[in-house]
Design a protein around this motif. Structure first.
Motif, mmCIF file in Angstrom:
data_model
loop_
_atom_site.group_PDB
_atom_site.id
_atom_site.type_symbol
_atom_site.label_atom_id
_atom_site.label_comp_id
_atom_site.label_asym_id
_atom_site.label_seq_id
_atom_site.Cartn_x
_atom_site.Cartn_y
_atom_site.Cartn_z
ATOM 1 N N ARG A 160 0.938 -1.178 -0.012
ATOM 2 C CA ARG A 160 0.056 0.140 -0.031
ATOM 3 C C ARG A 160 0.741 1.275 0.184
ATOM 4 N NH1 ARG A 160 -3.739 -1.667 5.128
ATOM 5 N NH2 ARG A 160 -1.416 -2.174 5.734
ATOM 6 N N GLY A 161 0.122 2.210 -0.558
ATOM 7 C CA GLY A 161 0.863 3.697 -0.523
ATOM 8 C C GLY A 161 2.047 3.540 -1.489
ATOM 9 N N LEU A 162 3.118 4.191 -0.774
ATOM 10 C CA LEU A 162 4.368 4.143 -1.657
ATOM 11 C C LEU A 162 5.305 3.225 -1.722
ATOM 12 C CD1 LEU A 162 5.817 7.774 -0.142
ATOM 13 C CD2 LEU A 162 4.549 7.393 -2.362
ATOM 14 N N SER A 163 4.851 2.059 -0.898
ATOM 15 C CA SER A 163 5.661 0.650 -0.851
ATOM 16 C C SER A 163 5.158 0.027 -1.920
ATOM 17 C CB SER A 163 5.117 -0.068 0.389
ATOM 18 O OG SER A 163 3.885 -0.625 0.398
ATOM 19 N N PHE A 164 6.342 -0.717 -2.597
ATOM 20 C CA PHE A 164 6.173 -1.829 -3.535
ATOM 21 C C PHE A 164 7.239 -3.019 -3.415
ATOM 22 C CE2 PHE A 164 9.511 1.177 -4.985
ATOM 23 C CZ PHE A 164 10.640 0.344 -5.349
ATOM 24 N N LEU A 165 6.731 -3.969 -4.152
ATOM 25 C CA LEU A 165 7.805 -5.280 -4.172
ATOM 26 C C LEU A 165 8.075 -5.697 -5.490
ATOM 27 C CD1 LEU A 165 6.198 -7.243 -1.280
ATOM 28 C CD2 LEU A 165 8.452 -5.969 -1.136
ATOM 29 N N LEU A 166 9.409 -5.703 -5.904
ATOM 30 C CA LEU A 166 9.556 -5.896 -7.539
ATOM 31 C C LEU A 166 10.509 -7.236 -7.314
ATOM 32 C CD1 LEU A 166 9.394 -5.312 -10.089
ATOM 33 C CD2 LEU A 166 11.259 -3.825 -10.081
ATOM 34 N N ASN A 167 10.032 -8.334 -7.607
ATOM 35 C CA ASN A 167 10.726 -9.674 -7.639
ATOM 36 C C ASN A 167 11.610 -9.977 -6.117
ATOM 37 O OD1 ASN A 167 10.205 -10.031 -10.220
ATOM 38 N ND2 ASN A 167 11.745 -9.050 -10.840
ATOM 39 N N MET A 168 10.917 -9.187 -5.007
ATOM 40 C CA MET A 168 11.219 -9.650 -3.691
ATOM 41 C C MET A 168 10.077 -10.037 -2.989
ATOM 42 S SD MET A 168 14.379 -6.833 -2.884
ATOM 43 C CE MET A 168 15.026 -7.735 -1.584
ATOM 44 N N GLU A 169 10.292 -10.654 -1.838
ATOM 45 C CA GLU A 169 9.066 -10.981 -0.805
ATOM 46 C C GLU A 169 9.415 -10.176 0.689
ATOM 47 O OE1 GLU A 169 8.033 -14.937 -0.720
ATOM 48 O OE2 GLU A 169 8.711 -15.460 -2.915
ATOM 49 N N LEU A 170 8.341 -10.106 1.304
ATOM 50 C CA LEU A 170 8.357 -9.589 2.356
ATOM 51 C C LEU A 170 7.559 -10.427 3.449
ATOM 52 C CD1 LEU A 170 8.791 -7.233 4.632
ATOM 53 C CD2 LEU A 170 6.505 -6.587 3.923
ATOM 54 N N LYS A 171 8.307 -11.264 4.376
ATOM 55 C CA LYS A 171 7.711 -12.353 5.319
ATOM 56 C C LYS A 171 8.335 -11.866 6.793
ATOM 57 C CE LYS A 171 7.362 -15.855 2.007
ATOM 58 N NZ LYS A 171 7.687 -17.661 1.930
ATOM 59 N N GLY A 172 7.165 -12.003 7.371
ATOM 60 C CA GLY A 172 7.446 -11.450 8.990
ATOM 61 C C GLY A 172 8.473 -10.339 9.170
ATOM 62 N N GLY A 173 8.374 -9.183 8.533
ATOM 63 C CA GLY A 173 9.140 -8.158 8.426
ATOM 64 C C GLY A 173 10.557 -8.267 7.886
ATOM 65 N N GLU A 174 10.830 -9.374 7.086
ATOM 66 C CA GLU A 174 12.080 -9.521 6.507
ATOM 67 C C GLU A 174 11.989 -9.440 5.134
ATOM 68 O OE1 GLU A 174 14.137 -12.443 10.098
ATOM 69 O OE2 GLU A 174 13.024 -13.406 8.002
ATOM 70 N N LEU A 175 12.835 -8.729 4.369
ATOM 71 C CA LEU A 175 12.877 -8.756 3.155
ATOM 72 C C LEU A 175 13.644 -10.140 2.521
ATOM 73 C CD1 LEU A 175 13.525 -5.099 1.725
ATOM 74 C CD2 LEU A 175 11.402 -6.622 1.496
ATOM 75 N N LEU A 176 13.255 -10.873 1.505
ATOM 76 C CA LEU A 176 13.969 -12.060 1.134
ATOM 77 C C LEU A 176 14.589 -11.734 -0.202
ATOM 78 C CD1 LEU A 176 11.745 -13.098 2.951
ATOM 79 C CD2 LEU A 176 11.737 -15.191 1.661
ATOM 80 N N VAL A 177 15.829 -12.074 -0.088
ATOM 81 C CA VAL A 177 16.937 -11.942 -1.446
ATOM 82 C C VAL A 177 16.544 -12.921 -2.254
ATOM 83 C CG1 VAL A 177 19.226 -11.587 -2.295
ATOM 84 C CG2 VAL A 177 18.357 -10.342 -0.031
ATOM 85 N N PRO A 178 16.147 -12.718 -3.689
ATOM 86 C CA PRO A 178 15.931 -13.628 -4.537
ATOM 87 C C PRO A 178 17.190 -14.222 -5.447
ATOM 88 C CG PRO A 178 15.020 -11.956 -5.353
ATOM 89 C CD PRO A 178 15.703 -11.488 -4.071
ATOM 90 N N LYS A 179 18.069 -13.002 -5.607
ATOM 91 C CA LYS A 179 19.281 -13.277 -6.605
ATOM 92 C C LYS A 179 20.318 -12.644 -6.017
ATOM 93 C CE LYS A 179 20.262 -11.768 -11.288
ATOM 94 N NZ LYS A 179 19.960 -11.172 -12.529
#
Length: 290
Positions: A160-179
């Motif tokens: 929502r708002g100004l936030s976005f996720l581009l080929n990344m995930e947010l789980k439990g307050g953590e950003l998961l690095v895919p690459k």
């Protein structure tokens, strides 16, 4: 008694008739052309005279202008005025369109990846703080043997708002690095320290003199290592605000780090109870540089 006409005589008669008709048409064309030229010159002089002697009607002359609609001078000036206004309006609209396009290009570069020839990062995320009435859901308590300092912030939003996720995930307050790659990582946290002026006056506490230490940490958690790794740290010593107004402070830090797939990024802070989860003031994110 039959009259015999030779073919030569008949041809001369036909030729004479055609010649006479041609002369008549030429004379008529020259006459009408002269008449049209005279009318055109007269109209031009009349139009110039109208433009030089006429004054545009004002708001107080509207009733008088109604009676001039049959006047040729009035018609000429109105047509010319309408043509000028239309030309100026078209030019103004073109200038406005160019200006608006330039402003949108400068203000909204993310809406058009090819606007400035710079491609968007393939992996990126920007998550913002979410106000929560449940303090336990917003933060995870102080670490006891978990290998990191401060209290973890969990109330992040990536949709929502100004936030976005581009080929990344947010789980439990953590950003998961895919690459795997070099990432630019950043974070900001916003604090609102309550005033202790009234408390000190009544209770005689010396807490105000001690001040407060605000600290922000950015950690990386690896699947192959049990203890999180501290990537960055930012701190600030502040005094407890006097008077009735609270004190507002923020911590910001950013840097690059090489991350592997399945790495996780999270934020911890000291004095988590005074942190405000305002989406425009508390946020963190990362994007792939190369």
């Amino acid at each position: 008694m039959a009259i015999f006409v030779s073919p030569q005589c008949l041809g001369m008669i036909i030729l004479g008739a055609v010649l006479i008709q041609t002369i008549a048409v030429s004379v008529s064309f020259m006459y009408f052309n002269q008449v049209l030229s005279t009318m055109k010159e007269s109209f031009s002089r009349s139009s110039v005279s109208c433009l030089m002697n006429s004054n545009p009607p004002s708001g107080l002359q509207d009733s008088a202008a109604e009676g001039k609609k049959s006047d040729p001078c009035w018609q000429v000036t109105q047509q010319l005025q309408s043509h000028i206004e239309k030309a100026m309006e078209d030019k103004f609209q073109n200038e406005i369109s160019k200006t608006m396009k330039s402003e949108l290009t400068a203000v909204l570069p993310l809406w058009g990846p090819a606007i400035r020839g710079v491609p968007l990062p393939k992996v990126a995320a920007h998550v913002t703080g979410v106000a929560s009435s449940n303090e336990n859901s917003a933060t995870e308590g102080k670490a006891h043997g978990r290998g990191y300092l401060g209290e973890r912030i969990q109330a992040w939003d990536g949709q929502r708002g100004l936030s976005f996720l581009l080929n990344m995930e947010l789980k439990g307050g953590e950003l998961l690095v895919p690459k795997a790659g070099l990432y630019y990582v950043y974070a900001q946290t916003y604090f609102r320290l309550p005033s202790t002026g009234e408390t000190e006056e009544h209770n005689g506490e010396a807490r105000m003199e001690d001040g407060a230490e605000l600290v922000q940490y950015i950690y990386k958690k690896m699947s192959s290592y049990t203890v999180p790794i501290l990537l960055m740290k930012s701190s600030r010593s502040v005094c407890w605000p006097r008077g009735q107004e609270p004190g507002l402070f923020s911590l910001h830090q950013a840097g690059t780090a090489f991350l592997q797939p399945a790495d996780r990024l999270f934020i911890t802070v000291s004095n988590a109870s005074t942190m405000e989860m305002d989406g425009r003031a508390s946020y963190f994110g990362a994007f792939l540089v190369g």
